[in-house]
Write a protein that holds these residues in place. Structure first.
Motif, short mmCIF file in Angstrom:
data_model
loop_
_atom_site.label_atom_id
_atom_site.label_comp_id
_atom_site.label_asym_id
_atom_site.label_seq_id
_atom_site.Cartn_x
_atom_site.Cartn_y
_atom_site.Cartn_z
N ILE A 41 0.84 -1.20 0.00
CA ILE A 41 0.00 0.00 0.00
C ILE A 41 0.87 1.25 0.00
CG2 ILE A 41 -1.69 1.33 1.34
CD1 ILE A 41 -2.79 -1.40 2.32
N ILE A 42 1.91 1.23 0.83
CA ILE A 42 2.83 2.38 0.91
C ILE A 42 3.50 2.61 -0.44
CG2 ILE A 42 5.02 3.16 1.92
CD1 ILE A 42 4.00 1.77 4.55
N ASN A 43 3.97 1.55 -1.07
CA ASN A 43 4.60 1.69 -2.39
C ASN A 43 3.63 2.25 -3.42
OD1 ASN A 43 7.10 0.71 -1.53
ND2 ASN A 43 6.57 -1.40 -2.00
N ARG A 44 2.40 1.79 -3.39
CA ARG A 44 1.39 2.25 -4.34
C ARG A 44 1.05 3.72 -4.12
NH1 ARG A 44 -2.30 -0.63 -7.64
NH2 ARG A 44 -3.14 0.99 -8.98
N VAL A 45 0.92 4.13 -2.85
CA VAL A 45 0.65 5.54 -2.54
C VAL A 45 1.82 6.40 -3.01
CG1 VAL A 45 0.42 7.20 -0.65
CG2 VAL A 45 -0.93 5.09 -0.63
N SER A 46 3.04 5.94 -2.77
CA SER A 46 4.23 6.68 -3.17
C SER A 46 4.25 6.89 -4.69
CB SER A 46 5.48 5.91 -2.73
OG SER A 46 6.64 6.53 -3.20
N GLU A 47 3.96 5.82 -5.42
CA GLU A 47 3.97 5.92 -6.90
C GLU A 47 2.82 6.79 -7.42
OE1 GLU A 47 3.77 1.90 -8.29
OE2 GLU A 47 5.70 1.38 -7.36
N ASP A 48 1.60 6.52 -6.95
CA ASP A 48 0.43 7.23 -7.48
C ASP A 48 0.41 8.70 -7.11
OD1 ASP A 48 -0.29 4.79 -8.48
OD2 ASP A 48 -2.05 4.52 -7.21
N ALA A 49 0.90 9.05 -5.92
CA ALA A 49 0.88 10.44 -5.48
C ALA A 49 2.18 11.18 -5.82
CB ALA A 49 0.64 10.50 -3.97
N HIS A 50 3.15 10.44 -6.38
CA HIS A 50 4.45 11.02 -6.74
C HIS A 50 5.12 11.68 -5.54
CE1 HIS A 50 3.44 10.16 -10.87
NE2 HIS A 50 2.32 10.85 -10.73
N ILE A 51 5.15 10.92 -4.43
CA ILE A 51 5.81 11.40 -3.22
C ILE A 51 6.83 10.36 -2.78
CG2 ILE A 51 3.86 12.81 -2.42
CD1 ILE A 51 3.06 10.54 -0.55
N LYS B 109 8.79 7.65 -0.38
CA LYS B 109 8.26 6.56 0.45
C LYS B 109 8.12 7.00 1.90
CE LYS B 109 9.34 2.54 -2.25
NZ LYS B 109 9.93 1.23 -2.31
N VAL B 110 9.01 7.87 2.36
CA VAL B 110 8.92 8.37 3.75
C VAL B 110 7.60 9.12 3.94
CG1 VAL B 110 9.96 9.95 5.42
CG2 VAL B 110 11.43 8.49 4.02
N LYS B 111 7.25 9.97 2.99
CA LYS B 111 5.99 10.71 3.07
C LYS B 111 4.80 9.76 2.94
CE LYS B 111 7.31 15.02 3.35
NZ LYS B 111 7.04 15.81 4.54
N ALA B 112 4.93 8.75 2.10
CA ALA B 112 3.84 7.78 1.92
C ALA B 112 3.62 6.98 3.21
CB ALA B 112 4.15 6.84 0.76
N VAL B 113 4.72 6.62 3.89
CA VAL B 113 4.60 5.91 5.18
C VAL B 113 3.84 6.79 6.17
CG1 VAL B 113 5.89 5.08 7.19
CG2 VAL B 113 6.64 4.46 4.89
N GLU B 114 4.20 8.08 6.24
CA GLU B 114 3.53 9.00 7.15
C GLU B 114 2.04 9.10 6.83
OE1 GLU B 114 5.52 12.79 7.01
OE2 GLU B 114 7.41 11.94 7.73
N ALA B 115 1.71 9.19 5.54
CA ALA B 115 0.32 9.32 5.13
C ALA B 115 -0.48 8.06 5.47
CB ALA B 115 0.24 9.61 3.63
N VAL B 116 0.06 6.91 5.13
CA VAL B 116 -0.65 5.65 5.39
C VAL B 116 -0.81 5.44 6.89
CG1 VAL B 116 -0.48 3.14 5.18
CG2 VAL B 116 -0.01 4.59 3.20
N GLU B 117 0.24 5.68 7.65
CA GLU B 117 0.17 5.53 9.11
C GLU B 117 -0.86 6.49 9.71
OE1 GLU B 117 1.40 3.34 11.18
OE2 GLU B 117 2.62 2.29 9.70
N ALA B 118 -0.91 7.72 9.19
CA ALA B 118 -1.87 8.70 9.69
C ALA B 118 -3.31 8.23 9.44
CB ALA B 118 -1.64 10.07 9.04
N VAL B 119 -3.57 7.68 8.27
CA VAL B 119 -4.91 7.17 7.95
C VAL B 119 -5.26 6.02 8.88
CG1 VAL B 119 -6.29 5.99 6.21
CG2 VAL B 119 -4.91 7.96 5.56
N PHE B 120 -4.35 5.06 9.02
CA PHE B 120 -4.61 3.90 9.88
C PHE B 120 -4.79 4.32 11.34
CE2 PHE B 120 -2.35 0.70 6.88
CZ PHE B 120 -3.45 0.70 6.05
N ASP B 121 -3.98 5.26 11.81
CA ASP B 121 -4.10 5.73 13.20
C ASP B 121 -5.45 6.41 13.42
OD1 ASP B 121 -1.61 4.73 13.81
OD2 ASP B 121 -0.59 6.67 13.70
N ALA B 122 -5.90 7.20 12.45
CA ALA B 122 -7.19 7.88 12.57
C ALA B 122 -8.33 6.85 12.59
CB ALA B 122 -7.39 8.85 11.41
#
Length: 91
Positions: A6-16, A18-31
């Motif tokens: 999921i992190i890899n896919r977010v990183s590729e699709d959002a053009h960000i 992997k560190v930023k993608a990890v933060e985004a995915v973790e933030a969604v899961f934490d919420a």
């Protein structure tokens, strides 16, 4: 698919990165976890609904020994897929 996928896919699709993608995915899961701890319903249109439901106490069986085991009351998480997700199986 695992969390790393999921992190890899977010990183590729959002053009960000992997560190930023990890933060985004973790933030969604934490919420989502925090909302479920509060007992809130999470509705993701087109995907489905996560809902915390009460679980009744009961009696189950240990499959190895056949011995009866008391199941305490508690809460459990249920997922109901949305229409778009249900239609995936028919394609």
């Amino acid at each position: 698919m695992i969390k790393a996928d999921i992190i890899n896919r977010v990183s590729e699709d959002a053009h960000i990165t992997k560190v930023k993608a990890v933060e985004a995915v973790e933030a969604v899961f934490d919420a989502m976890k925090a909302a479920m701890r509060r007992g809130d319903r999470i509705e993701l249109r087109g995907f489905g609904v996560f809902q915390v439901k009460p679980r009744k106490r009961g009696i189950g069986r240990n499959p190895r020994t056949g011995k009866e085991v008391r199941i305490p009351p508690g809460r459990t998480i249920r997922f109901k897929p949305g229409k778009e997700l249900q239609n995936i199986g028919g394609q």
